[in-house]
Write an enzyme that holds these catalytic residues in place. Sequence first.
Site: not given
Length: 471
Positions: A238-240
């Site tokens: 994910s973006k993380r």
Amino acid sequence: MTVRTRFAPSPTGFLHVGGARTALFSYLFAKKHHGTFILRIEDTDLERSTPEAVQAILDGMAWLGLTCDEGPFYQTQRFDRYYAVIEQWLKTGHAYRCYCSKERLDALREAQMEAKEKPRYDHCCRDLDAIGQNRPFVVRFKNPLTGAVVIDDAVHGQVVFANSELDDLIIARTDGTPTYNFTVVVDDADMAITHVIRGDDHLNNTPRQINMLHALGAKIPIYAHLPMILGDDGKKLSKRHGAVSVMEYYDQGFLPEALLNYLVRLGWSHGDQEIFSMTEMQAYFDLDHLSKSAAAFNTEKLAWLNQHYLKTNDPQVMLPLLRAQLVELNVDLSHGAELRAIYDLLKERVKTLKEMAEKARFFFEIPDSTLVQQLLSAKIDGAALTALKALYQALIAIDTEAWQETALQDCLERVLLEHQLKLGKVGPAIRIMVAGDNNGLPIYALLLTLGRSATLGRLESALNTAGSLVA
Ligand code: GLU
């Protein structure tokens, strides 16, 4: 058999790396077998699909060079065909109208949950001869009640689903619009897809889709369900974890060759080989060496591959990309050093084109004099300053034509010898004066690339005020 594969994204966001890998594998498999690669935009979810997301997919595919042989097809342009199949199935008994109200279905689900049963439709309308009822209805597929669907998945091996576990899927909503699993089936059949390569989040859909393909009288494709891509911490990517959109990698100065090469190894291997040209990928890719376990995304490895391609690609092809990155940084390119020389100087020293542009900035912009003086104060003493002034005078004597690496080296060595200093004593100061940063670049190549006039101008202005630093 002519191989026909498809990439079938739903345009609800950007093209992410997982989708790009699915597209790449489908593309490679088709190319390897001289088959056809199809792009199909699954845009029937009108609320979640946007034209921007369609464009983002097309841009991502174009940047990666994954050109389709047929398409792009848009499911929203195929509604007539879906309606026709629904009508036909209602006639042939492969589908039926279901008039159950939302209240009834909610109550049914609640009761099943309470009894700890898997919630599913109870076939209430399955054998109802209810045509002509003046009530809203959905259309359901008449899934076989007995037997099993056996999938020989190229990744997961044999997977068996009992038909008794499968619901009578809704294929048309009350407003008549077709649903996702159904449109996939009609399209896979109409487009004569032979190999479905997609994420394993779709594995549970496959038995339903196979039953519907049978109803259409279509040949069942071979399925390969690819495991997910995880972040480096083992959690869903994910973006993380950094960039997940393909075009974000473009923005960050990655090359499509590097991203493709990186993605091909996520869940597929060919011995120990890590570096693959597109031609090699097309020659070696197969469905026999796909991995069952989820692959973790490793940004370091991607950066390593990117550096490899920066070093080995034709610089002439890379220059417009470097130029674009510099423009992105608002650098005025109308004067300054030659881009090709900059590229050659920096290509071994950076991981991305963006990093290269950041490092190249000083070739076009005079370093901030306050910063230069501040950095310089920690790097020079009286002896070094005297030597640097002598160096400046010696450099002036080299004219433009003679401004070559060996001449610069001779000149610097002579001055250092006269002043009994080592290069380490003045090198950092020279870099700071001409580049505004002790950037570690080799001095002679740096001065050569920067050019005579910029070098002398920058040295002069820095030395003019440097006296106060050692007073
Ligand atoms: N449209 C689906 C998705 O984006 C893929 C469908 C398929 O590959 O069968 O997840």
